[in-house]
Write an enzyme that holds these catalytic residues in place. Structure first.
Site, mmCIF file in Angstrom:
data_model
loop_
_atom_site.group_PDB
_atom_site.id
_atom_site.type_symbol
_atom_site.label_atom_id
_atom_site.label_comp_id
_atom_site.label_asym_id
_atom_site.label_seq_id
_atom_site.Cartn_x
_atom_site.Cartn_y
_atom_site.Cartn_z
ATOM 1 N N HIS A 415 -60.868 10.146 -11.110
ATOM 2 C CA HIS A 415 -61.771 9.061 -11.110
ATOM 3 C C HIS A 415 -62.730 9.032 -12.478
ATOM 4 C CE1 HIS A 415 -61.026 9.495 -6.755
ATOM 5 N NE2 HIS A 415 -61.093 8.280 -6.962
ATOM 6 N N LYS A 496 -56.613 -4.283 -9.485
ATOM 7 C CA LYS A 496 -55.590 -3.153 -9.623
ATOM 8 C C LYS A 496 -54.480 -3.520 -10.356
ATOM 9 C CE LYS A 496 -52.921 -2.281 -6.256
ATOM 10 N NZ LYS A 496 -52.388 -1.459 -4.876
ATOM 11 N N HIS A 542 -60.520 4.215 -10.376
ATOM 12 C CA HIS A 542 -59.603 5.027 -9.614
ATOM 13 C C HIS A 542 -58.235 5.045 -10.183
ATOM 14 C CE1 HIS A 542 -62.139 4.630 -5.665
ATOM 15 N NE2 HIS A 542 -62.356 3.757 -6.412
#
Length: 669
Positions: A415, A496, A542
């Protein structure tokens, strides 16, 4: 005369006038075309065109064409089943990846002999040239006609998406504003031979089905719910040609040979003991070596890239996942809680209530606590936290699959906390980092997928979403790889990028993911002190490189078919003495290699030399060093490779140097 726009198989458009009543099949006479796309919607070739429409041909060897072919083959299967088992009740029969299935309520499970007989009956139906005929019916008409089919009657109630639990397979049967039944019309008599409730479309006739095979049968819950009856499902595959079917079956054979569960047993790498539980693997010594080497190299690369290593516990109070939102969004994927820490008085009276503890399904909430453990300055950012963190997810028993879908696994989880100004540079360097590292493990055929905002389910402002999405897009485009869009596929908390890797036989695996998160920094109240002294919210990224160690292990095991490159192989070299008199010599060679960090074993068994070679080949050992009298006298070895080739009389020093070079360069031999 109706005027339509017609696209040909080469992609060229032409405006035509056609007579009234012209069908799509009369527009497209090429036998390769099985359905047409009319204004973007798939239609049977019997569809009558009208003015102003745009038509596109759908070839049988296209993705949509194969799906229609397979769905039509599923109908032929269902017809054959009801001919051979008249009591059978019909479930659903959708196309799936590379094939189709159909569910049936029958008195007993299907046997391999049943499948062989059904294939024969299907061939007869196909040769008879039955025509697929679409018929619109009212709900009352459908219920009357299908009164003997209880599962079809249930689907009729889902017409138009009226039931919230209707899935895509259900919709395949009844979707749209109208109900339709497809009749199979006998090619000789013109009489209806069979019918099924279905949205369609279908190929024109059964003769268009050139190649199929029934693969297996299995039990399946009706509409996927354990609360519903158990039906018997038959899986099959259908292709546009016999050659395509043959190639697919060969592919399946190769995939079976590479199955990581099979190789894990054959090579003594890991197992799933019943005493521990489903989806929970134990790694044996040889598997442990591979895993250690995978992790070790990853650690080295992360250290070089400025990551800081952290460690977090396997369980936590439930409050943490209330803050993160996992108990709202992910509770079904978590193991049930444990009630702990309750305190009772001598009389049994509760003095202090217990608390719920959960096995962690994610590492990110704990990493947020590390970030928030003390004040943070902009000078510390970007802060890159990394952990091999073991997590636990309660996957349903039907989806647990070896190491690729486990209930307990270790994520290589990172992270990154950065300022908004740093986000573009971080995303760019992150993507380069993960692709380079995957290449080091032997995967080099990639494309990228960009998942964008769901227009309904999202948190954060439109402006921030747009900035993050475009930054991800720019980072992806700089890699000069194919970029595929996944519109609306992002999680609610941010866009993402996922790395899709193709293995040695062309299968695609989702590997690394990079995800921007606007949600958790807000929920955890994360802040840093900016240069002007103000308190600012960091951007959280992430990043899972392997996804999980276990899954990546399985992917590499199948990619290499167990023949790992020397740097990852659990045993890199086997010494094979021609006679017992050569054992001491090879033991000395082994000692020299071990000093250099090479994993070597000397086979001192009573087996003959050729048997020892075969044993090493079965274990897929990269190198065999064979020694006889001439080798001992010359201070040499015979150098045998995994592919069976051999070099004789190689000086020991040269053999050691060659092995070390290949291991250090991490190349395949």
């Amino acid at each position: 005369m109706p005027q339509i726009t017609v696209r040909d198989l080469s992609g060229n458009d032409e405006v035509r006038e056609v007579p009234e009543g012209t069908t799509a099949g009369e527009v497209y006479t090429d036998r390769a075309v099985v359905v047409a796309r009319v204004d973007g919607e798939l239609k049977d070739l019997s569809y009558i065109v009208s003015g102003g429409e745009a038509l596109e041909p759908v070839a049988v060897d296209s993705e949509d064409g194969r799906a229609v072919l397979r769905h039509s083959t599923a109908h032929v299967l269902a017809q054959a089943v009801q001919q051979m088992f008249p009591e059978a009740k019909l479930g659903i029969g959708p196309p799936i990846r590379d094939g189709f299935y159909y569910d049936f309520d029958v008195a007993r499970p299907f046997t391999p002999e049943d499948l062989a007989a059904l294939e024969k009956r299907m061939q007869e139906i196909i040769k008879s040239g039955q025509r697929f005929h679409r018929r619109v019916v009212t709900e009352d008409e459908a219920r009357a006609e299908l009164a003997h089919e209880p599962f079809k009657l249930e689907l009729i109630g889902l017409k138009g998406g009226s039931a919230a639990d209707a899935d895509m397979s259900d919709v395949m049967e009844v979707g749209g504003a109208e109900l339709t039944i497809y009749d199979n019309i006998d090619g000789k008599t013109g009489q209806r031979a069979w019918c099924d409730l279905c949205r369609g479309p279908h190929v024109p006739t059964t003769r268009v089905i050139p190649a199929f095979k029934l693969m297996r049968s299995a039990a399946a819950y009706w509409r996927g719910s354990e609360k519903n009856p158990t039906l018997q499902r038959i899986y099959g595959t259908a292709w546009e040609s016999r050659d395509a079917l043959k190639a697919h079956l060969a592919f399946l054979e190769e995939a079976e040979r590479r199955d990581h569960r099979r190789l894990g047993t054959e090579l003594d790498l890991f197992s799933f003991p019943d005493e521990i539980g489903s989806g929970l693997a134990v790694f044996h010594p040889k598997g442990g070596v591979i895993r250690r080497e995978m992790e070790h190299y990853s650690r080295l690369r992360h250290e070089e890239a400025g990551y800081e290593f952290v460690n977090t516990p396997h369980l936590t109070k439930g409050q943490l996942y209330e803050i993160s939102g996992h108990l709202d969004w992910y509770a079904e994927g978590m193991y049930p809680p444990m009630e702990l820490d309750a305190e009772y008085g001598p009389d049994g009276e509760l003095k202090k209530a217990g608390q719920k503890y959960y096995m962690k399904p994610m590492n990110c909430p704990m990493h947020n606590l590390i970030f928030d453990a003390r004040g943070r300055s902009y000078r510390e950012l970007p802060l890159r936290l990394f952990e091999f963190g073991t997590v636990y997810r309660y996957e349903k028993s039907g989806v647990v699959h070896g190491l690729t879908r486990a209930r307990g696994f270790t994520q290589d989880d990172a992270h990154i906390y950065c300022t908004p100004e740093q986000m573009a540079g971080e995303l760019d360097s992150l993507l380069t980092f993960v692709l380079d590292l995957l290449r080091d493990y032997g995967l080099d055929d990639f494309y990228l997928e960009l998942s964008t905002k769901d227009p309904v389910k999202f948190v954060g402002t439109e402006d921030v979403w747009e900035q993050a999405t475009e930054t991800l897009r720019a980072a992806a485009e700089r890699q000069n790889l194919e970029l595929v869009l996944d519109p609306g596929g992002a999680a609610f908390y941010g866009p993402k990028i996922s790395v899709q890797a193709r293995d040695a036989i062309g299968r695609t695996w989702q590997m690394s993911t990079i995800q921007v998160d606007f949600n958790l920094p807000e929920r955890f109240g994360l802040e840093y002190t900016a240069a002007d002294g103000s308190r600012q919210r960091p951007v959280m990224i992430h990043r899972a490189l392997f996804g999980s160690i276990e899954r990546f292990f399985a992917v590499l095991l199948e990619h290499y078919a167990g023949a790992f490159p020397a740097w990852l192989a659990p045993v890199q070299v086997v010494g094979i003495p021609i006679t017992d008199g050569h054992v001491d010599y090879l033991t000395g060679v082994a000692a020299e290699l071990r000093k250099a960090g090479i994993r070597i074993e000397v086979d001192t068994s009573d087996d003959r030399m050729q048997k020892k070679i075969r044993n090493a080949q079965k274990q897929k050992v990269p190198y065999m060093l064979i020694a006889g009298d001439e080798d001992v006298a010359a201070g040499a070895v015979s150098f045998r490779y995994r592919d069976g080739s051999q070099k004789n009389g190689v000086p020991v020093a040269d053999a050691v140097a060659e092995i070390l070079d290949v291991v250090q360069r991490r190349v395949q031999v």
